[in-house]
Design an enzyme around this catalytic site. Structure first.
Site, short mmCIF file in Angstrom:
data_model
loop_
_atom_site.label_atom_id
_atom_site.label_comp_id
_atom_site.label_asym_id
_atom_site.label_seq_id
_atom_site.Cartn_x
_atom_site.Cartn_y
_atom_site.Cartn_z
N LYS A 195 0.92 -0.83 -0.31
CA LYS A 195 -0.32 -0.47 0.23
C LYS A 195 1.06 1.56 -0.01
O LYS A 195 1.02 2.20 -0.92
CB LYS A 195 -1.05 0.04 1.04
CG LYS A 195 -1.76 0.73 1.62
CD LYS A 195 -2.67 0.59 2.45
CE LYS A 195 -1.89 0.86 3.68
NZ LYS A 195 -1.86 1.56 4.44
N THR A 196 1.37 1.37 0.81
CA THR A 196 2.81 2.74 0.55
C THR A 196 3.39 2.63 -0.18
O THR A 196 4.08 3.47 -1.54
CB THR A 196 3.41 2.36 2.84
OG1 THR A 196 2.70 2.23 3.48
CG2 THR A 196 3.83 3.87 2.75
N ASP B 112 -3.22 8.96 2.17
CA ASP B 112 -3.79 6.86 2.45
C ASP B 112 -4.88 6.39 3.34
O ASP B 112 -5.40 7.41 4.24
CB ASP B 112 -2.11 6.97 3.90
CG ASP B 112 -1.57 5.35 3.42
OD1 ASP B 112 -2.03 5.16 3.43
OD2 ASP B 112 -0.68 5.63 4.47
N GLU B 113 -4.68 5.27 4.15
CA GLU B 113 -5.69 4.43 4.77
C GLU B 113 -7.16 5.29 4.68
O GLU B 113 -7.65 6.18 5.15
CB GLU B 113 -5.66 5.45 6.65
CG GLU B 113 -4.20 4.72 6.71
CD GLU B 113 -4.06 3.33 7.05
OE1 GLU B 113 -4.82 2.52 6.88
OE2 GLU B 113 -3.11 2.81 7.94
N GLN C 84 -10.10 -3.14 6.86
CA GLN C 84 -9.27 -2.49 7.86
C GLN C 84 -10.23 -1.56 8.66
O GLN C 84 -9.89 -1.40 8.99
CB GLN C 84 -7.68 -2.84 7.39
CG GLN C 84 -7.06 -3.97 6.75
CD GLN C 84 -5.48 -4.13 7.05
OE1 GLN C 84 -5.18 -3.42 7.62
NE2 GLN C 84 -5.00 -3.56 5.37
N ARG D 75 -0.95 -9.14 10.56
CA ARG D 75 0.27 -8.48 10.78
C ARG D 75 1.49 -9.88 11.07
O ARG D 75 2.64 -8.76 11.25
CB ARG D 75 0.09 -8.33 12.64
CG ARG D 75 -1.11 -6.53 12.80
CD ARG D 75 -1.33 -5.38 11.90
NE ARG D 75 -1.73 -5.69 10.58
CZ ARG D 75 -1.82 -4.85 9.46
NH1 ARG D 75 -1.35 -4.62 9.42
NH2 ARG D 75 -2.40 -5.26 8.62
#
Length: 718
Positions: free
Chosen positions: A35-36, A220-221, A251, A605
């Site tokens: 993602k990042t 982001d997010e 998420q 995670r």
DNA sequence: AGGTCGGATCTTTTT
DNA sequence: GATCCGACCT
């Protein structure tokens, strides 16, 4: 063949996203799918293709940490200075804009940011000012109400009371709170966003300026944006701007603080020319872990739809441990950590994740006993500590006498004989004359209507602040702070506090002076005075809880704070009905889905090894409970699990329907699941005696805990 | 005014 | 069990 450092390292889907020519792109990025990376490469691609200069890019995140990481990674990848680029949190960016155009936004130039604790004080005062009983109108509830309205973009006049008296009163409180903020030049967190949004709406020239500048916007997010953040983005981007949003509906775990997953659907509706890209290849976890995550999340009906896959190995099975109680669970975690460490693993590669922070204590005790280093995330942050806020309040009041929330905080800290009576008097005058508490104090001294003792104390306090303010404009920040702390009497005050607490506080005060010495303001905030910049820094970046990030230690944190992180080995503890999913979410299907997403976040995670545990018995709020295993455990594929019992490894078998008659009572084990023909299914908690006289304690799902004589009970193993 | 005691309450957290 | 808040006592 040419090599392209920006596109070559990416997989096809990632490349689709990074090099998309659509003006708006929505990236549905699963956990661990890069993602990042995609965000960072998109920025680099804009710059490399000449579509944008750093000056024209705005990248928004939710936390300071995420912003810092993104900036560092962009700088690393592009290997060029990106000074003019705005990379920051929503709040940080809104604040920058408001500082630059305070007057257009209807704010005084020296407006102050208040955190939620300060906010609560102001609200409490507003409630008293309306002559409402704080018992009937708890300030906490009003605060929640106000912030929820602000997150929705609603001012008091926008809220409909629906003819409901209680609602009408809350709206009154909201209005009174707004007036108090306006009087004191105070801005709370939600207000930063709302105000920045309203500023653009009411000042088309300014909006045009920012639209021309920030032609490329990245978020982001995205699943965590609330209504006002979405509206703000939409206002900035308009119909033609470029918006690159990355998020994962699976998420979304912050709906309780206003986040709206629906914004992902709104994006698709509001930007019809957008392109949708799914990132489903996971680079983090083993296939077993992903299978668990996929199976679990498939139980949520309302999803955009996504299935993670990996080209990597199947990996070890997921360990499931049925602990006898919470202590046993902690002990088990320690054993496994010890094994990991002794096989050459680092403790810092391991995390223990739990649903509620209260669970950390038992774990901490066990870790200490096992002599394993650990670090607990969350909890108290530096700038949130009482002593730090006290010292800063002195500074604030010395710098500007109109700061009522600072005034209230320290007028009697340390105690100097100014009691509730006197302060009430001041509030009365302040309200009647529409002046600050400081001015009210001046007037009160003229009226001389209080006992001389109180007036004397007040006079001494005011002299103290006046003397403090002498150096405000000349002294360097650290010296100023040192001077303020020394003359405030805070040191003496904390010295009197018993135990280590007081010493800690004094240490923290010297830490604060050190922080002031090292403070370098944001280069973007050019003309802001150093003191104001420092106070903003303290309000907007609450600081890390602990500093020892470099020692090798186990990471303890709530599932919420684990989002965005990854660990080689993850322990997911306390998977019990009532705890996870939490009691308060159990009755509402929507909240239950969020709990499940939280579990999904926890599972994803883990990179190599996942250990899940639950306790048959748990001490909670000082009483013992006998919870059922979490429904989430049942939702995991049995094939990926391996159950571990006290006595060793047992193949995990659930719902096979083959129950075996127990001949000998001692065939039972602690934690064994059994069936009784009257009481149904349950779990063995205790055993005592032997042979014919042995008794067993069983926790039945429907009838609770019972002692039975094993020989007559006719228990069957499930 | 200020400290102490008893009662209610008890997710999740960033800014 | 621990903490926070309000009432009560000194």
């Amino acid at each position: 063949m040419t090599t392209d450092p920006i596109l070559d390292p990416l997989n096809d889907r990632q490349r689709d996203a990074v090099a998309s020519v659509a003006p708006q792109v929505l990236v549905l990025a699963g956990a661990g799918s890069g993602k990042t990376r995609v965000l960072v490469h998109r920025v680099a691609w804009y710059l490399a293709t000449g579509q944008a200069s750093p000056h024209g890019v705005l990248a928004v995140t939710f936390t300071n940490k995420a912003a810092a990481e993104m900036r560092a990674r962009i700088e690393h990848l592009t290997a060029r200075p990106i000074g003019g680029m705005w990379v920051g949190t929503f709040h940080n960016i809104a604040h920058r804009i408001l500082r630059a155009h305070a007057r257009d936004a209807g704010l005084p130039d020296n407006f102050q940011i208040i955190d939620s604790e300060d906010q609560l004080r102001v609200i409490r005062r507003a409630i008293r000012g309306l002559n409402l009983s704080d018992e009937q109108w708890p300030a906490k509830d009003a605060q929640w109400f106000i912030n929820a309205r602000k997150d929705e973009g609603q001012r008091p006049q926008h809220v409909d009371d629906l003819g409901n008296g209680a609602l009408a009163t809350l709206i009154e409180i909201y209005r009174a709170y707004e007036e108090a903020c306006a009087r004191g030049g105070l801005v709370d967190f939600a207000e930063l966003l709302l105000r920045a949004h309203d500023l653009w709406q009411s000042t088309p020239g300014l909006l045009r300026h920012y639209r021309d500048r920030f032609w490329h916007v990245l978020v982001d997010e995205f699943q965590d944006t609330n209504a006002i953040q979405y509206a703000w983005l939409k206002t900035l981007v308009g119909d033609d701007g470029n918006l690159f949003a990355v998020g994962d509906d699976d998420q979304s775990i912050y709906s309780w603080r206003g986040a709206r997953v629906e914004n992902m659907q709104l994006f698709r509706r509001d930007f019809p020319r957008h392109e949708l890209v799914r990132l489903e290849q996971n680079y983090r976890s083993t296939a077993n872990i992903l299978n668990c995550a996929n199976a679990l999340i498939a139980n949520n009906p309302s999803r955009l739809g996504k299935q993670l896959w990996t080209a990597g190995v199947k990996g070890e099975p997921i360990t499931l441990y049925a602990a006898y109680n919470d202590l046993d669970e902690a002990r088990f975690v320690c054993d496994r950590l010890r094994q990991w460490f002794e096989h050459g693993g680092r403790l810092s590669e391991c995390a223990v994740l739990y649903r509620t922070s209260a669970q950390s204590r038992v774990l901490e005790d066990a870790l200490r006993q096992a002599d394993l280093a650990y670090r607990v995330y969350g909890g108290f942050r530096f700038y949130e500590r009482a002593e730090i806020k006290d010292a800063l309040a002195y500074l604030r009041l010395a710098a500007g006498r109109g700061d009522d929330s600072a005034f209230e905080r320290i007028v009697n800290t340390p105690p100097r004989g100014i009691g509730e009576r006197t302060i009430d008097e001041l509030r009365g005058i302040a309200k009647r004359d529409n002046v600050s508490l400081w001015q009210a104090a001046h007037r009160l001294r003229e009226y001389k209507e209080l006992p001389a003792r109180a007036l004397g104390a007040l006079a001494r306090f005011m002299d103290l602040i006046d003397r403090m303010s002498v150096g405000v404009s000349e002294l360097p920040l650290a010296e100023l702070l040192e001077h303020v702390i020394a003359s405030s009497g805070l040191i003496d005050h904390y010295q009197k506090e018993k135990g280590e607490r007081g010493l800690d506080r004094i240490d923290n005060l010297s830490e604060l002076i050190a922080a002031a010495r090292d403070f370098t303001p944001d280069p973007e905030a050019e003309q802001v005075p150093l003191l104001a910049a420092f106070l903003t820094h303290a309000a907007l970046e609450s600081g890390e809880g602990q500093a020892d990030a470099f020692t090798d230690c186990v990471q303890l944190m709530t599932l919420h704070s684990a989002k965005g992180l990854e660990f080689a080995q993850v322990f997911l503890v306390g998977l019990e009905e009532g705890l996870f999913p939490h009691q308060r979410s159990a009755s509402d299907p929507v909240q239950l889905e969020e709990e499940r997403r939280l579990c999904y976040v926890g599972i994803t995670r883990a990179m190599r090894k996942l250990v899940i545990s639950y306790a048959e018995s748990r001490r909670l709020h000082g009483a013992d409970y006998h919870p059922k295993p979490s429904r989430f455990i049942r939702e995991l594929p049995a094939a990926a699990l391996e159950e571990v019992r006290l006595s060793g490894r047992v193949q995990f078998a659930r719902g096979s329907g083959v129950a075996e008659r127990i001949g000998e009572p001692y065939a039972l084990k602690l934690g064994q699941r059994v069936v009784h023909k009257m009481f149904g299914e349950g779990v063995v908690l205790h055993m005592e005696g032997a042979g014919e006289h042995s008794r067993v304690q069983v926790n039945f799902e429907s009838d609770g805990v019972k002692w039975l004589v094993a020989a007559y009970a006719g228990l069957e193993v499930v």
